[in-house]
Every structure is written in structure tokens, then in C-alpha cells.
Enzyme design. Sequence first.
Site, mmCIF file in Angstrom:
data_model
loop_
_atom_site.group_PDB
_atom_site.id
_atom_site.type_symbol
_atom_site.label_atom_id
_atom_site.label_comp_id
_atom_site.label_asym_id
_atom_site.label_seq_id
_atom_site.Cartn_x
_atom_site.Cartn_y
_atom_site.Cartn_z
ATOM 1 N N ASP A 86 1.422 -15.538 6.700
ATOM 2 C CA ASP A 86 0.963 -16.899 6.392
ATOM 3 C C ASP A 86 1.039 -17.194 4.896
ATOM 4 O OD1 ASP A 86 0.503 -17.406 9.042
ATOM 5 O OD2 ASP A 86 -1.679 -17.238 8.932
ATOM 6 N N ARG A 100 12.537 4.804 13.156
ATOM 7 C CA ARG A 100 11.270 5.544 13.093
ATOM 8 C C ARG A 100 10.370 5.175 14.278
ATOM 9 N NH1 ARG A 100 8.930 5.146 7.249
ATOM 10 N NH2 ARG A 100 7.681 6.879 8.046
ATOM 11 N N ALA A 110 2.904 -0.605 5.167
ATOM 12 C CA ALA A 110 2.386 -0.666 6.536
ATOM 13 C C ALA A 110 1.853 -2.053 6.914
ATOM 14 C CB ALA A 110 1.293 0.381 6.719
ATOM 15 N N GLU A 150 12.348 -9.210 3.141
ATOM 16 C CA GLU A 150 11.555 -8.028 3.528
ATOM 17 C C GLU A 150 12.371 -6.786 3.203
ATOM 18 O OE1 GLU A 150 10.256 -7.893 7.650
ATOM 19 O OE2 GLU A 150 10.318 -5.711 7.595
ATOM 20 N N PRO A 209 0.798 -1.226 0.000
ATOM 21 C CA PRO A 209 0.000 0.000 0.000
ATOM 22 C C PRO A 209 0.831 1.276 0.000
ATOM 23 C CG PRO A 209 -0.109 -1.112 2.136
ATOM 24 C CD PRO A 209 0.545 -2.063 1.178
ATOM 25 N N ASN A 210 0.367 2.202 -0.795
ATOM 26 C CA ASN A 210 0.903 3.566 -0.912
ATOM 27 C C ASN A 210 2.205 3.646 -1.699
ATOM 28 O OD1 ASN A 210 -1.193 4.793 0.721
ATOM 29 N ND2 ASN A 210 -0.260 3.703 2.441
ATOM 30 N N TYR A 249 10.932 8.970 1.716
ATOM 31 C CA TYR A 249 11.025 7.856 0.769
ATOM 32 C C TYR A 249 11.781 8.186 -0.521
ATOM 33 C CZ TYR A 249 7.547 5.909 3.937
ATOM 34 O OH TYR A 249 6.900 5.440 5.052
ATOM 35 N N ARG A 255 5.191 10.833 -2.653
ATOM 36 C CA ARG A 255 4.713 10.643 -1.284
ATOM 37 C C ARG A 255 5.859 10.900 -0.310
ATOM 38 N NH1 ARG A 255 4.617 4.673 1.343
ATOM 39 N NH2 ARG A 255 3.739 5.266 3.342
ATOM 40 N N ARG A 302 6.605 0.774 13.875
ATOM 41 C CA ARG A 302 7.269 0.247 12.675
ATOM 42 C C ARG A 302 8.389 -0.734 13.018
ATOM 43 N NH1 ARG A 302 5.152 3.733 8.604
ATOM 44 N NH2 ARG A 302 4.765 5.777 9.504
ATOM 45 N N ASN A 342 8.143 -5.381 -0.342
ATOM 46 C CA ASN A 342 7.958 -4.183 0.482
ATOM 47 C C ASN A 342 6.463 -4.116 0.756
ATOM 48 O OD1 ASN A 342 7.687 -1.765 1.744
ATOM 49 N ND2 ASN A 342 8.987 -0.605 0.319
ATOM 50 N N HIS A 362 3.691 -4.356 9.390
ATOM 51 C CA HIS A 362 3.589 -4.219 10.845
ATOM 52 C C HIS A 362 2.284 -4.774 11.408
ATOM 53 C CE1 HIS A 362 6.798 -1.581 9.678
ATOM 54 N NE2 HIS A 362 5.985 -0.718 9.121
ATOM 55 N N HIS A 379 12.432 -2.370 2.919
ATOM 56 C CA HIS A 379 11.863 -1.035 3.155
ATOM 57 C C HIS A 379 12.829 0.009 2.641
ATOM 58 C CE1 HIS A 379 8.842 -2.812 5.687
ATOM 59 N NE2 HIS A 379 9.805 -3.501 6.260
ATOM 60 N N LEU A 380 12.272 1.064 2.093
ATOM 61 C CA LEU A 380 13.122 2.191 1.661
ATOM 62 C C LEU A 380 13.730 2.889 2.872
ATOM 63 C CD1 LEU A 380 10.249 2.933 -0.568
ATOM 64 C CD2 LEU A 380 12.486 3.206 -1.606
ATOM 65 N N SER A 381 12.899 3.135 3.859
ATOM 66 C CA SER A 381 13.349 3.859 5.053
ATOM 67 C C SER A 381 13.898 2.874 6.086
ATOM 68 C CB SER A 381 12.180 4.646 5.649
ATOM 69 O OG SER A 381 11.163 3.753 6.085
HETATM 70 C C1 DQA Z 1 7.952 1.362 4.184
HETATM 71 C C2 DQA Z 1 7.970 1.540 5.711
HETATM 72 C C3 DQA Z 1 6.583 1.290 6.287
HETATM 73 O O1 DQA Z 1 6.620 1.476 7.705
HETATM 74 C C4 DQA Z 1 5.601 2.265 5.705
HETATM 75 O O2 DQA Z 1 4.302 2.012 6.213
HETATM 76 C C5 DQA Z 1 5.605 2.266 4.220
HETATM 77 C C6 DQA Z 1 6.888 2.228 3.528
HETATM 78 C C7 DQA Z 1 9.306 1.704 3.545
HETATM 79 O O3 DQA Z 1 9.536 1.300 2.408
HETATM 80 O O4 DQA Z 1 10.125 2.401 4.157
HETATM 81 O O5 DQA Z 1 4.573 2.364 3.581
HETATM 82 O O6 DQA Z 1 7.671 -0.005 3.903
#
Ligand code: DQA
Length: 147
Positions: A87, A107, A77, A98, A10-11, A23, A18, A111, A74, A80, A100-102
Amino acid sequence: MPGFLILNGPNLNLLGTRQPEVYGRTTLADVEDMCRAHAKEIGVEVEFAQSNHEGALIDAIHGTRGRLDGLILNAGAYTHTSVALMDAISSAEIPAIELHLSNVHAREEFRHTSYIARVAVGVICGFGARGYTLAMDAMKSHLDSLS
Ligand code: DQA
């Protein structure tokens, strides 16, 4: 040639616009171009998918079962919160990284929890868009170590 699914949750369709201070300014299309170029360099095949919907992400993970060799996820959210995604990875029996960009550990506290990490080979976070190609290298080397 090993095949990877690079799956974004998502997002992440809004990447580049964004919260660029968190990011970065690289778009998801840029990320895919970088990954395609990198795939040629390291001799792997890549597929991409993105969804804002948990069920669609689960379907995409199931779709790798017996067909692809590695999942780079990735989950945004959902990382978390989603026992269902965790599953799905176990059910698909596919090695997962797994991503993540950040640096999620630098943070907010919420997270720092990850359901995905429990079933992942490893976690890459904090390297921005470059994390995607780092994850490809890590997955390739993981698969090489198994053979
Ligand atoms: C994220 C980190 C997540 O906590 C956040 O909800 C995102 C982006 C990252 O790529 O840093 O949507 O996955």
C-alpha cells in the site's frame, strides 16, 4: 537527473556475513559503492536506506513521493507478508522494482508469494549483488520509455 531510492529491508544489514552460501559475501556497503559508481555511469542520483522495521520502510517509501523518480526495493521477508508495504508503494505513486539477491522462486514455497510484485513495474531476482545495478538499468530504461 532522475533520482532513485535503493531501499533494503530486514536482515539485509547483515549482507556478506548472513548465510553467504545463499546471499553471497558482498556487504551492503559494497553494494552501495557499486551502485554509486554505476549511478555516475548511467547519469542518475541514488539514495540508500535500510531498516529492519516495517514502519520505517513505509516512512522511507512515503518520503519518495513527488521527490524521487524510482524505487528499488529489496523488502527481504516483508516481501512475502506485508500488505502495508504494498500500500505504501501505491500511495507514494512511484515506479518500483522488486529485487532479491536469491532466486526466491527456486526456494521455499512461502517465498513464492509477493505483495510487492503486485504494484511493481517488474521483479529482478537470482543475480546476487549484481541485481542492484541491473535494477538501476531497468528503472532507467523504464523511465526513458515513459518520456
Ligand atoms: C531476499 C529473499 C527473501 O525471501 C528473504 O527473506 C530475504 C532476502 C533476497 O534478497 O534474496 O531476507 O529478499
